[in-house]
Design a protein around this motif. Sequence first.
Motif, PDB file in Angstrom:
ATOM      1  N   GLU A   8       0.827  -1.205   0.000  1.00  0.00           N
ATOM      2  CA  GLU A   8       0.000   0.000   0.000  1.00  0.00           C
ATOM      3  C   GLU A   8       0.863   1.256   0.000  1.00  0.00           C
ATOM      4  O   GLU A   8       0.526   2.246  -0.646  1.00  0.00           O
ATOM      5  CB  GLU A   8      -0.959  -0.023   1.180  1.00  0.00           C
ATOM      6  CG  GLU A   8      -2.007  -1.114   1.032  1.00  0.00           C
ATOM      7  CD  GLU A   8      -2.836  -1.329   2.278  1.00  0.00           C
ATOM      8  OE1 GLU A   8      -2.367  -1.019   3.390  1.00  0.00           O
ATOM      9  OE2 GLU A   8      -3.967  -1.813   2.129  1.00  0.00           O
ATOM     10  N   GLU A   9       1.986   1.203   0.702  1.00  0.00           N
ATOM     11  CA  GLU A   9       2.896   2.349   0.725  1.00  0.00           C
ATOM     12  C   GLU A   9       3.465   2.616  -0.672  1.00  0.00           C
ATOM     13  O   GLU A   9       3.585   3.762  -1.098  1.00  0.00           O
ATOM     14  CB  GLU A   9       4.035   2.128   1.723  1.00  0.00           C
ATOM     15  CG  GLU A   9       3.613   2.190   3.173  1.00  0.00           C
ATOM     16  CD  GLU A   9       3.142   0.845   3.720  1.00  0.00           C
ATOM     17  OE1 GLU A   9       3.109  -0.154   2.952  1.00  0.00           O
ATOM     18  OE2 GLU A   9       2.794   0.792   4.901  1.00  0.00           O
ATOM     19  N   GLN A  10       3.800   1.529  -1.388  1.00  0.00           N
ATOM     20  CA  GLN A  10       4.320   1.686  -2.739  1.00  0.00           C
ATOM     21  C   GLN A  10       3.252   2.245  -3.670  1.00  0.00           C
ATOM     22  O   GLN A  10       3.546   3.066  -4.539  1.00  0.00           O
ATOM     23  CB  GLN A  10       4.828   0.340  -3.276  1.00  0.00           C
ATOM     24  CG  GLN A  10       6.083  -0.144  -2.596  1.00  0.00           C
ATOM     25  CD  GLN A  10       6.433  -1.565  -2.993  1.00  0.00           C
ATOM     26  OE1 GLN A  10       5.559  -2.407  -3.179  1.00  0.00           O
ATOM     27  NE2 GLN A  10       7.734  -1.842  -3.103  1.00  0.00           N
ATOM     28  N   MET A  11       2.010   1.803  -3.486  1.00  0.00           N
ATOM     29  CA  MET A  11       0.912   2.319  -4.297  1.00  0.00           C
ATOM     30  C   MET A  11       0.775   3.829  -4.123  1.00  0.00           C
ATOM     31  O   MET A  11       0.626   4.572  -5.095  1.00  0.00           O
ATOM     32  CB  MET A  11      -0.402   1.632  -3.930  1.00  0.00           C
ATOM     33  CG  MET A  11      -0.483   0.187  -4.315  1.00  0.00           C
ATOM     34  SD  MET A  11      -2.033  -0.492  -3.701  1.00  0.00           S
ATOM     35  CE  MET A  11      -1.732  -2.230  -3.865  1.00  0.00           C
ATOM     36  N   ALA A  24       0.489   8.149 -17.920  1.00  0.00           N
ATOM     37  CA  ALA A  24       0.948   7.158 -18.892  1.00  0.00           C
ATOM     38  C   ALA A  24       2.428   6.817 -18.689  1.00  0.00           C
ATOM     39  O   ALA A  24       2.820   5.646 -18.747  1.00  0.00           O
ATOM     40  CB  ALA A  24       0.704   7.656 -20.308  1.00  0.00           C
ATOM     41  N   ALA A  25       3.247   7.841 -18.454  1.00  0.00           N
ATOM     42  CA  ALA A  25       4.683   7.625 -18.255  1.00  0.00           C
ATOM     43  C   ALA A  25       4.949   6.845 -16.964  1.00  0.00           C
ATOM     44  O   ALA A  25       5.782   5.929 -16.937  1.00  0.00           O
ATOM     45  CB  ALA A  25       5.408   8.960 -18.225  1.00  0.00           C
ATOM     46  N   VAL A  26       4.247   7.207 -15.901  1.00  0.00           N
ATOM     47  CA  VAL A  26       4.428   6.513 -14.612  1.00  0.00           C
ATOM     48  C   VAL A  26       3.972   5.060 -14.725  1.00  0.00           C
ATOM     49  O   VAL A  26       4.641   4.147 -14.237  1.00  0.00           O
ATOM     50  CB  VAL A  26       3.654   7.249 -13.481  1.00  0.00           C
ATOM     51  CG1 VAL A  26       3.720   6.473 -12.191  1.00  0.00           C
ATOM     52  CG2 VAL A  26       4.214   8.658 -13.298  1.00  0.00           C
ATOM     53  N   ALA A  27       2.863   4.843 -15.406  1.00  0.00           N
ATOM     54  CA  ALA A  27       2.344   3.483 -15.584  1.00  0.00           C
ATOM     55  C   ALA A  27       3.349   2.632 -16.356  1.00  0.00           C
ATOM     56  O   ALA A  27       3.630   1.489 -15.974  1.00  0.00           O
ATOM     57  CB  ALA A  27       1.006   3.524 -16.312  1.00  0.00           C
ATOM     58  N   LYS A  28       3.909   3.175 -17.411  1.00  0.00           N
ATOM     59  CA  LYS A  28       4.884   2.431 -18.217  1.00  0.00           C
ATOM     60  C   LYS A  28       6.145   2.137 -17.412  1.00  0.00           C
ATOM     61  O   LYS A  28       6.693   1.036 -17.470  1.00  0.00           O
ATOM     62  CB  LYS A  28       5.217   3.226 -19.476  1.00  0.00           C
ATOM     63  CG  LYS A  28       6.076   2.471 -20.446  1.00  0.00           C
ATOM     64  CD  LYS A  28       6.220   3.236 -21.743  1.00  0.00           C
ATOM     65  CE  LYS A  28       7.018   2.394 -22.737  1.00  0.00           C
ATOM     66  NZ  LYS A  28       7.152   3.058 -24.013  1.00  0.00           N
ATOM     67  N   THR A  36      -5.058   1.089 -13.503  1.00  0.00           N
ATOM     68  CA  THR A  36      -4.647   0.662 -12.161  1.00  0.00           C
ATOM     69  C   THR A  36      -4.291   1.874 -11.319  1.00  0.00           C
ATOM     70  O   THR A  36      -4.688   1.977 -10.154  1.00  0.00           O
ATOM     71  CB  THR A  36      -3.456  -0.307 -12.248  1.00  0.00           C
ATOM     72  OG1 THR A  36      -3.846  -1.459 -12.988  1.00  0.00           O
ATOM     73  CG2 THR A  36      -2.983  -0.720 -10.871  1.00  0.00           C
ATOM     74  N   ILE A  37      -3.550   2.795 -11.899  1.00  0.00           N
ATOM     75  CA  ILE A  37      -3.168   4.007 -11.154  1.00  0.00           C
ATOM     76  C   ILE A  37      -4.403   4.821 -10.798  1.00  0.00           C
ATOM     77  O   ILE A  37      -4.519   5.323  -9.679  1.00  0.00           O
ATOM     78  CB  ILE A  37      -2.150   4.842 -11.952  1.00  0.00           C
ATOM     79  CG1 ILE A  37      -0.827   4.063 -12.059  1.00  0.00           C
ATOM     80  CG2 ILE A  37      -1.921   6.208 -11.296  1.00  0.00           C
ATOM     81  CD1 ILE A  37       0.239   4.735 -12.869  1.00  0.00           C
ATOM     82  N   LYS A  42      -8.217   6.533  -6.629  1.00  0.00           N
ATOM     83  CA  LYS A  42      -9.561   6.588  -6.061  1.00  0.00           C
ATOM     84  C   LYS A  42      -9.564   6.017  -4.634  1.00  0.00           C
ATOM     85  O   LYS A  42     -10.265   6.506  -3.758  1.00  0.00           O
ATOM     86  CB  LYS A  42     -10.512   5.797  -6.951  1.00  0.00           C
ATOM     87  CG  LYS A  42     -11.962   5.961  -6.631  1.00  0.00           C
ATOM     88  CD  LYS A  42     -12.802   5.244  -7.683  1.00  0.00           C
ATOM     89  CE  LYS A  42     -14.273   5.541  -7.503  1.00  0.00           C
ATOM     90  NZ  LYS A  42     -15.087   4.898  -8.532  1.00  0.00           N
ATOM     91  N   ARG A  43      -8.764   4.982  -4.428  1.00  0.00           N
ATOM     92  CA  ARG A  43      -8.729   4.305  -3.123  1.00  0.00           C
ATOM     93  C   ARG A  43      -7.868   5.042  -2.101  1.00  0.00           C
ATOM     94  O   ARG A  43      -8.239   5.174  -0.947  1.00  0.00           O
ATOM     95  CB  ARG A  43      -8.186   2.891  -3.322  1.00  0.00           C
ATOM     96  CG  ARG A  43      -8.151   2.062  -2.089  1.00  0.00           C
ATOM     97  CD  ARG A  43      -7.773   0.632  -2.415  1.00  0.00           C
ATOM     98  NE  ARG A  43      -7.544  -0.137  -1.209  1.00  0.00           N
ATOM     99  CZ  ARG A  43      -6.906  -1.283  -1.172  1.00  0.00           C
ATOM    100  NH1 ARG A  43      -6.445  -1.807  -2.283  1.00  0.00           N
ATOM    101  NH2 ARG A  43      -6.729  -1.912  -0.039  1.00  0.00           N
ATOM    102  N   PHE A  44      -6.689   5.517  -2.517  1.00  0.00           N
ATOM    103  CA  PHE A  44      -5.725   6.119  -1.593  1.00  0.00           C
ATOM    104  C   PHE A  44      -5.442   7.587  -1.885  1.00  0.00           C
ATOM    105  O   PHE A  44      -4.461   8.131  -1.390  1.00  0.00           O
ATOM    106  CB  PHE A  44      -4.380   5.371  -1.670  1.00  0.00           C
ATOM    107  CG  PHE A  44      -4.444   3.923  -1.318  1.00  0.00           C
ATOM    108  CD1 PHE A  44      -4.696   3.523  -0.021  1.00  0.00           C
ATOM    109  CD2 PHE A  44      -4.246   2.956  -2.283  1.00  0.00           C
ATOM    110  CE1 PHE A  44      -4.741   2.185   0.308  1.00  0.00           C
ATOM    111  CE2 PHE A  44      -4.286   1.617  -1.964  1.00  0.00           C
ATOM    112  CZ  PHE A  44      -4.533   1.223  -0.666  1.00  0.00           C
ATOM    113  N   GLY A  45      -6.285   8.243  -2.657  1.00  0.00           N
ATOM    114  CA  GLY A  45      -6.013   9.578  -3.163  1.00  0.00           C
ATOM    115  C   GLY A  45      -5.504  10.598  -2.170  1.00  0.00           C
ATOM    116  O   GLY A  45      -4.529  11.282  -2.428  1.00  0.00           O
TER     117      GLY A  45
END
Length: 110
Positions: A8-11, A24-28, A36-37, A42-45
């Motif tokens: 969760e910390e990494q998320m 897009a850059a972070v996801a790649k 996913t991001i 939405k969950r940890f905003g």
Amino acid sequence: MRKGRFSEEQMVAIIREADRDPVAAVAKRHGLSEQTIYAWRKRFGALQASDVKRLRQLEAENARLKKLVAERDLEIEVMKEVAAKNGERAGPSTSASTMLISCWQSSGLK
């Protein structure tokens, strides 16, 4: 539920990274889909990494305390039932609290 490869910390750290750079850059960079991001956001905003850790600790403590309260409620109900059954046998000079204590001690729920 399947255990994810990110804590969760990494998320939360990836979400903060996506706040600075394009999603897009972070996801790649992390091998994730953009969706996913967005789901993590939405969950940890509003949380920071330290907040997530503290939240997890509080949830664990809350679960432990709920279990303790449930056990105490069960003990009280058992003592009431034992006291009701032993009520006829107790003489008029026996106080209710003395009777409950003796029932509790003999029930093995210490």
